[in-house]
Design a protein around this motif. Structure first.
Motif, short mmCIF file in Angstrom:
data_model
loop_
_atom_site.label_atom_id
_atom_site.label_comp_id
_atom_site.label_asym_id
_atom_site.label_seq_id
_atom_site.Cartn_x
_atom_site.Cartn_y
_atom_site.Cartn_z
N ASN A 213 -8.64 3.60 -0.69
CA ASN A 213 -9.32 2.72 0.25
C ASN A 213 -9.91 1.48 -0.43
OD1 ASN A 213 -9.37 4.40 2.90
ND2 ASN A 213 -10.02 5.84 1.32
N GLY A 214 -9.66 1.32 -1.73
CA GLY A 214 -10.18 0.18 -2.47
C GLY A 214 -9.12 -0.84 -2.77
N ARG A 215 -9.25 -1.46 -3.94
CA ARG A 215 -8.35 -2.54 -4.30
C ARG A 215 -6.92 -2.08 -4.53
NH1 ARG A 215 -11.34 -6.18 -8.86
NH2 ARG A 215 -12.98 -6.95 -7.51
N LEU A 216 -6.74 -0.93 -5.13
CA LEU A 216 -5.38 -0.51 -5.50
C LEU A 216 -4.51 -0.20 -4.30
CD1 LEU A 216 -6.01 1.72 -8.65
CD2 LEU A 216 -5.29 -0.67 -8.54
N GLY A 217 -5.10 0.34 -3.24
CA GLY A 217 -4.30 0.74 -2.09
C GLY A 217 -3.66 2.09 -2.30
N PHE A 218 -2.91 2.53 -1.30
CA PHE A 218 -2.35 3.88 -1.32
C PHE A 218 -1.37 4.07 -2.47
CE2 PHE A 218 0.92 6.95 -0.08
CZ PHE A 218 0.13 8.06 0.19
N ALA A 219 -0.39 3.20 -2.60
CA ALA A 219 0.68 3.39 -3.58
C ALA A 219 0.14 3.44 -5.01
CB ALA A 219 1.72 2.29 -3.45
N ASN A 220 -0.58 2.40 -5.42
CA ASN A 220 -1.10 2.35 -6.79
C ASN A 220 -2.19 3.38 -7.02
OD1 ASN A 220 0.60 0.26 -7.64
ND2 ASN A 220 -0.78 -1.31 -6.82
N GLY A 221 -2.96 3.70 -5.98
CA GLY A 221 -3.98 4.72 -6.13
C GLY A 221 -3.39 6.09 -6.42
N VAL A 222 -2.34 6.45 -5.68
CA VAL A 222 -1.68 7.73 -5.92
C VAL A 222 -1.02 7.74 -7.30
CG1 VAL A 222 0.18 9.25 -5.15
CG2 VAL A 222 -1.34 8.21 -3.48
#
Length: 447
Positions: A213-222
């Motif tokens: 839910n931050g800067r990275l978003g779903f793809a980069n966060g995962v």
């Protein structure tokens, strides 16, 4: 010490002879000091290193599974961008619940396979495959995007089936291998190991909520979480070691099932835990969504699972000390009774304070209950050679809980929260019946 009967001495000599034949056939002298499998080290660098590695496996595996509430909230609130929360169809709630439920089911039920492989000496091969697949499917999950049927299918295949299967390969062996090194302190050390699940479910929601839910978003966060998990799994693999040699003959699942079918305490323990997990996964999957839809701030809702899982971590650690005084049966009955009562109190969840109180109290007592699954199975297994198979069977039975999708159906698209709360609470009450009626009757002679 009493002198063994001739029949006992003959059986002991036969067992040692079989192990010697195994050592000669494999040419591995490292097992030569394990001819007496009852001589447990109860400590040492290898034993505690194995326990630490198993802790990390639980942290990265089942700890990630129990953090699915973050994904449940994200999929419901973000991936269905064409619908407001009040317009989301019940089929969507069930679909996203099925992802987490299938993952949880496979996490436990694949133990039927991996437990047998552990007994046959394939521990290291199973761990390598499981760790690799877990990282692979997490990276595959990062490729999913919102809106699109095939994207939902990708999420289900990667997170529900793929990741669940991979975690299932490592889950049971990582717990069962601890029994190779500890006997007297087995329940205590297993409690420490399964506390890794709570530690994972504390840190993963914080990380995932802030990354996704931050800067990275779903793809980069995962992807970031997958990279961290891959590093920890690599460390865990090199830390863990088996001590006992593989069984000279394959453990017969038919024989183990026949023996287990006559062990009423074991059967009712499995049924009781299966009933308990209906309520357990309802709270794990829906607490964050429930708090958000009842007006609790988004920031605090993100930490609702962390609060619950922190308390769960403390509860799992506390069981090792409590069971030493009151025993495993009494501890698990008492904790499950309190957990059931707390679930019913979720009907009154309306404010930040109620979320915190429910999260803390339910987390502690449910964590204590779940933390005793492994020790209870080990306690109910008379032959250590069967521990992998019997733990796999029990985890398969307890993993067949589909409570989360059923609770999703009871919730409906209008979010009538009292219905799934009652369903989950009644289910945990049934678990108390199983434990109370059978375990108190059949476990006493085992002590």
């Amino acid at each position: 010490m009493s002198t063994p009967l001739p029949s006992d001495e003959t059986a002991t000599q036969a067992s040692k002879s079989a192990l010697r034949q195994h050592i000669e056939s494999t040419g591995n002298p490292s097992h030569a000091d394990q001819l007496d499998s009852s001589d447990f080290p109860e400590g040492g660098v290898t034993a505690w290193g194995t326990a630490l590695g198993a802790f990390l496996i639980q942290f990265c595996g089942a700890g990630y599974t129990t953090s699915y509430g973050v994904f449940q909230d994200f999929y419901t609130q973000t991936y269905l961008t064409n619908s407001t929360p009040s317009e989301i169809a019940v089929s969507d709630l069930q679909w996203y619940s099925w992802i987490g439920s299938v993952n949880a089911f496979l996490t436990f039920s694949v133990g039927l396979l991996s437990g047998r492989l552990l007994d046959r000496g394939a521990f290291y091969h199973v761990m390598k495959i499981g760790c690799f697949l877990q990282c692979l499917f997490l990276f595959m999950l990062s490729l999913a995007k919102p809106n699109g049927y095939y994207q939902a299918s990708l999420i289900f295949l990667s997170q529900g089936i793929g990741s669940g299967f991979a975690i299932g390969l490592t889950n049971v062996p990582s717990i069962a291998v601890v029994s190779h090194h500890f006997q007297r302190r087995r329940a205590f050390v297993m409690g420490l190991v399964v506390a890794g699940v709570s530690m994972g479910s504390i840190l993963h929601p914080i990380m995932l909520n802030n990354l996704i839910n931050g800067r990275l978003g779903f793809a980069n966060g995962v992807r970031a979480s997958a990279a961290m998990i891959g590093s920890l799994l690599l460390i865990a693999y090199f830390l863990m070691h088996t001590r006992l040699p593989p069984q000279p003959k394959a453990v017969s699942y038919t024989r183990v099932l026949q023996n287990s079918s006559r062990d009423y305490a074991y059967i009712c323990a499995c049924l009781g835990i299966a009933a308990f997990e209906v309520g357990f996964f309802f709270v794990a999957f829906y607490l964050q969504l429930d708090s958000r839809l009842h007006g609790v701030s988004k920031e605090f809702s993100f930490y609702s699972l962390t609060i619950s899982n922190t308390s769960s971590f403390i509860g799992r650690l506390a069981t090792g000390a409590v069971t030493a005084y009151v025993g495993i049966p009494n501890t698990i009955i008492g904790c499950s009774f309190i957990s059931s009562a707390i679930i019913f109190s979720m009907i009154g969840l309306r404010s930040l304070v109620s979320v915190a109180l429910i999260g803390i109290s339910y987390g502690f007592f449910s964590g204590a209950t779940v933390g005793l699954i492994g020790p209870l199975t080990s306690y109910l297994t008379p032959e250590i050679s069967d521990i992998g198979a019997r733990m796999g069977i029990s985890f398969t039975m307890t993993g067949k809980s589909v409570g989360s999708p059923i609770c999703g159906a009871a919730l409906t698209s209008h979010y009538i929260w009292w219905r799934p709360v009652v369903l989950a609470g009644v289910s945990e009450s049934c678990e108390i019946t199983f434990f109370g009626f059978w375990l108190t009757s059949y476990l006493e002679p085992r002590g």
